[in-house]
Design an enzyme around this catalytic site. Structure first.
Site, PDB file in Angstrom:
ATOM      1  N   GLY A  10     -28.472 -20.193 -63.546  1.00 17.06           N
ATOM      2  CA  GLY A  10     -27.788 -19.975 -62.263  1.00 17.06           C
ATOM      3  C   GLY A  10     -26.335 -19.595 -62.496  1.00 17.06           C
ATOM      4  N   ARG A  69     -33.000 -16.158 -65.005  1.00 17.55           N
ATOM      5  CA  ARG A  69     -33.631 -17.404 -65.465  1.00 17.55           C
ATOM      6  C   ARG A  69     -34.867 -17.063 -66.292  1.00 17.55           C
ATOM      7  NH1 ARG A  69     -31.414 -21.840 -63.313  1.00 17.55           N
ATOM      8  NH2 ARG A  69     -30.595 -21.812 -61.195  1.00 17.55           N
ATOM      9  N   ASP A 100     -28.588 -26.459 -69.496  1.00 22.71           N
ATOM     10  CA  ASP A 100     -29.474 -26.999 -70.537  1.00 22.71           C
ATOM     11  C   ASP A 100     -30.627 -26.061 -70.881  1.00 22.71           C
ATOM     12  OD1 ASP A 100     -30.481 -27.530 -68.047  1.00 22.71           O
ATOM     13  OD2 ASP A 100     -31.461 -29.388 -68.652  1.00 22.71           O
ATOM     14  N   THR A 122     -22.667 -25.437 -65.787  1.00 22.05           N
ATOM     15  CA  THR A 122     -23.547 -25.709 -64.646  1.00 22.05           C
ATOM     16  C   THR A 122     -22.780 -26.470 -63.580  1.00 22.05           C
ATOM     17  OG1 THR A 122     -25.447 -26.898 -63.770  1.00 22.05           O
ATOM     18  CG2 THR A 122     -24.576 -27.753 -65.807  1.00 22.05           C
ATOM     19  N   ASP A 124     -24.199 -28.470 -61.814  1.00 24.29           N
ATOM     20  CA  ASP A 124     -24.877 -29.778 -61.729  1.00 24.29           C
ATOM     21  C   ASP A 124     -24.215 -30.858 -62.594  1.00 24.29           C
ATOM     22  OD1 ASP A 124     -26.628 -28.218 -60.284  1.00 24.29           O
ATOM     23  OD2 ASP A 124     -28.200 -28.193 -61.796  1.00 24.29           O
ATOM     24  N   ASP A 126     -24.885 -31.830 -65.544  1.00 25.67           N
ATOM     25  CA  ASP A 126     -25.873 -32.718 -66.157  1.00 25.67           C
ATOM     26  C   ASP A 126     -26.091 -32.467 -67.651  1.00 25.67           C
ATOM     27  OD1 ASP A 126     -27.090 -30.274 -65.885  1.00 25.67           O
ATOM     28  OD2 ASP A 126     -28.906 -31.010 -64.922  1.00 25.67           O
ATOM     29  N   ARG A 159     -23.741 -37.984 -33.422  1.00 27.08           N
ATOM     30  CA  ARG A 159     -24.995 -37.647 -34.116  1.00 27.08           C
ATOM     31  C   ARG A 159     -25.055 -38.220 -35.526  1.00 27.08           C
ATOM     32  NH1 ARG A 159     -24.824 -31.280 -32.448  1.00 27.08           N
ATOM     33  NH2 ARG A 159     -26.164 -31.433 -30.632  1.00 27.08           N
ATOM     34  N   MET A 166     -26.828 -29.214 -53.757  1.00 28.78           N
ATOM     35  CA  MET A 166     -27.598 -28.905 -54.967  1.00 28.78           C
ATOM     36  C   MET A 166     -27.314 -29.925 -56.076  1.00 28.78           C
ATOM     37  SD  MET A 166     -27.473 -24.838 -55.557  1.00 28.78           S
ATOM     38  CE  MET A 166     -28.636 -23.744 -54.782  1.00 28.78           C
ATOM     39  N   GLY A 167     -27.957 -29.720 -57.205  1.00 28.05           N
ATOM     40  CA  GLY A 167     -27.717 -30.605 -58.341  1.00 28.05           C
ATOM     41  C   GLY A 167     -28.978 -30.891 -59.125  1.00 28.05           C
ATOM     42  N   ARG A 168     -30.095 -30.322 -58.630  1.00 29.21           N
ATOM     43  CA  ARG A 168     -31.392 -30.545 -59.265  1.00 29.21           C
ATOM     44  C   ARG A 168     -31.679 -32.047 -59.364  1.00 29.21           C
ATOM     45  NH1 ARG A 168     -33.878 -25.589 -60.776  1.00 29.21           N
ATOM     46  NH2 ARG A 168     -32.525 -25.137 -62.533  1.00 29.21           N
ATOM     47  N   GLU A 218     -30.408 -32.560 -53.195  1.00 30.73           N
ATOM     48  CA  GLU A 218     -31.690 -31.845 -53.017  1.00 30.73           C
ATOM     49  C   GLU A 218     -32.834 -32.516 -53.770  1.00 30.73           C
ATOM     50  OE1 GLU A 218     -31.265 -27.877 -54.597  1.00 30.73           O
ATOM     51  OE2 GLU A 218     -30.812 -28.592 -56.620  1.00 30.73           O
ATOM     52  N   ARG A 263     -29.111 -34.037 -37.056  1.00 30.33           N
ATOM     53  CA  ARG A 263     -29.090 -32.629 -37.487  1.00 30.33           C
ATOM     54  C   ARG A 263     -29.027 -32.581 -39.007  1.00 30.33           C
ATOM     55  NH1 ARG A 263     -30.050 -32.080 -32.856  1.00 30.33           N
ATOM     56  NH2 ARG A 263     -29.040 -30.721 -31.308  1.00 30.33           N
ATOM     57  N   HIS A 269     -26.503 -22.361 -52.005  1.00 31.94           N
ATOM     58  CA  HIS A 269     -25.750 -21.507 -52.943  1.00 31.94           C
ATOM     59  C   HIS A 269     -24.281 -21.341 -52.587  1.00 31.94           C
ATOM     60  CE1 HIS A 269     -29.964 -20.602 -53.729  1.00 31.94           C
ATOM     61  NE2 HIS A 269     -29.565 -20.345 -54.964  1.00 31.94           N
ATOM     62  N   ARG A 272     -21.906 -22.699 -55.178  1.00 34.86           N
ATOM     63  CA  ARG A 272     -21.570 -22.050 -56.448  1.00 34.86           C
ATOM     64  C   ARG A 272     -21.055 -20.627 -56.285  1.00 34.86           C
ATOM     65  NH1 ARG A 272     -27.810 -21.603 -58.500  1.00 34.86           N
ATOM     66  NH2 ARG A 272     -27.708 -19.341 -58.430  1.00 34.86           N
TER      67      ARG A 272
HETATM   68  O1  F6P Z   1     -28.733 -25.438 -61.813  1.00 31.62           O
HETATM   69  C1  F6P Z   1     -27.892 -24.932 -60.836  1.00 31.62           C
HETATM   70  C2  F6P Z   1     -28.584 -24.861 -59.502  1.00 31.62           C
HETATM   71  O2  F6P Z   1     -27.655 -24.393 -58.566  1.00 31.62           O
HETATM   72  C3  F6P Z   1     -29.257 -26.158 -59.044  1.00 31.62           C
HETATM   73  O3  F6P Z   1     -28.355 -27.069 -58.497  1.00 31.62           O
HETATM   74  C4  F6P Z   1     -30.273 -25.627 -58.068  1.00 31.62           C
HETATM   75  O4  F6P Z   1     -31.371 -26.500 -57.897  1.00 31.62           O
HETATM   76  C5  F6P Z   1     -30.706 -24.348 -58.707  1.00 31.62           C
HETATM   77  O5  F6P Z   1     -29.648 -23.936 -59.551  1.00 31.62           O
HETATM   78  C6  F6P Z   1     -31.020 -23.236 -57.734  1.00 31.62           C
HETATM   79  O6  F6P Z   1     -31.514 -22.166 -58.447  1.00 31.62           O
HETATM   80  P1  F6P Z   1     -31.643 -20.692 -57.886  1.00 31.62           P
HETATM   81  O7  F6P Z   1     -30.284 -20.092 -57.838  1.00 31.62           O
HETATM   82  O8  F6P Z   1     -32.525 -20.044 -58.865  1.00 31.62           O
HETATM   83  O9  F6P Z   1     -32.221 -20.785 -56.505  1.00 31.62           O
END
Ligand code: F6P
Length: 339
Positions: A10, A69, A100, A122, A124, A126, A159, A166-168, A218, A263, A269, A272
């Site tokens: 990514g 990817r 990674d 990344t 993330d 991680d 509400r 994100m962050g996997r 996520e 809500r 995205h 990033r």
């Molecule tokens: O690894 C970075 C990341 O932004 C994750 O947080 C997310 O799950 C994934 O990439 C999304 O991937 P793509 O851009 O392929 O949708």
């Protein structure tokens, strides 16, 4: 000496700062860019890189080289094609910038004898054995800004607002953005909760203050759901499913069970995209310069890393052997501010 650079996985704010750092740190070396990550290495999309190509690029998000990817080890003859192309372009060393997945491919090539240096990237955060990956700081800032903004609209309408980040499988972005912006509950993959536990915290907050903003990763999985929410048919070359939808799922369940108007917002995205923070520009620059120094010293099979305020190098495998996840003590600290 001819040195190639590729960016994989990514995209991430700060990638261009790394590329610029590498190119600026060269002496007599000729620089080659490989377009579209490992895919371009297989498909032979090599371009010359000079000082003019990197002028001012550290200010810009994304990567001037493009990315993908693609896992060459799951393509027929992928690794052999890469080795052939590197030979054809007389590449002596390769700098791979990625998370990674990209770095695990780099480690495999290194064990096959390629002269490789890795740079951990990344949002993330991680990657193991580095205090930070570049891109993370920018993602946290964007996330915190969004959560700040959602506070006033949640309050005005009384509400419950779920914000998905994100962050996997790592909760770093959600934890830090949520902590910085005063989220009333932070839900991350490392520390699952049942739906009843979540409702209890929300109910207390709603009775006390009349609104709630919840930062949710996520990859968060409610204990009673049994699996993450996402597109399980959509699996990438490294075996990851496309995550997304937990905020929407929980907001429906919570509204139904509690009656509170709820809500959900998915930042996706946005986290990033765009220009990197000063921190990420500087970290990327320092990583790039160090990576080039390692190449010049002939120190291959290594990954640059941040330890305290120092840029060091470690064996590539140290970065990819395990994932760096949020420790319990850090989550405990965040918990003090829930409700
Ligand atoms: O690894 C970075 C990341 O932004 C994750 O947080 C997310 O799950 C994934 O990439 C999304 O991937 P793509 O851009 O392929 O949708």
């Amino acid at each position: 000496m001819r040195v190639a650079i590729l960016t994989g996985g990514g995209d991430c704010p700060g990638l261009n700062a790394v590329i610029r750092g590498i190119v600026k740190a060269r002496n007599e070396e000729e620089m080659i860019g490989i377009r579209r990550g490992w895919r371009g290495a297989v498909e032979d999309t090599y371009v010359e890189l000079g000082n003019d190509d990197v002028e001012g690029i550290h200010l810009i998000g994304g990567t001037i080289l493009g990315t993908s990817r693609v896992n060459p080890f799951s393509i027929d003859e992928g690794a052999e094609k890469i080795e052939k192309n590197l030979k054809k372009h007389q590449i002596d060393a390769l700098i791979a910038i990625g998370g990674d997945d990209t770095l695990s491919v780099a480690a495999k090539f290194s064990s096959r004898g390629l002269k490789i240096v890795g740079v951990p990237k990344t949002i993330d955060n991680d990657v193991s054995n580095t205090d930070y990956t570049f891109g993370f700081h920018t993602a946290v800032n964007v996330g915190a800004d969004a959560i700040d903004r959602l506070q006033s609209t949640a309050k005005s309408h009384e509400r419950v607002m779920f914000v998905e980040l994100m962050g996997r499988n790592a909760g770093w972005i959600t934890l830090e953005a949520g902590l910085a912006a005063g989220a009333h509950l932070i839900l991350i993959p490392e520390f699952p909760r049942t739906i009843d536990e979540i409702i209890k915290i929300i109910d207390k907050r709603m009775k006390l203050k009349g609104y709630a903003v919840i930062a949710i990763a996520e990859g968060f999985k409610p204990t009673d759901l049994g699996s993450v929410v996402g597109d399980k048919e959509n699996i990438d070359a490294f075996g990851h499913i496309k995550l997304g939808g937990i905020a929407h799922y929980l907001s429906e369940v919570i509204e139904q069970k509690t009656g509170y108007e709820t809500r959900s917002v998915v930042l996706g995205h946005l986290l990033r995209g765009g220009t990197p923070t000063a921190f990420d520009r500087i970290l990327g620059t320092r990583y790039g310069v160090k990576a080039m120094k390692l190449v010049q010293q002939g120190d291959f099979g290594r990954m640059v890393a941040l330890r305290g305020n120092d840029i060091i190098s470690i064996p590539l495998e140290y970065g990819v052997s395990t994932k760096k996840l949020v420790p319990y003590e850090y989550y405990k600290l965040a918990e003090m501010f829930f409700g």
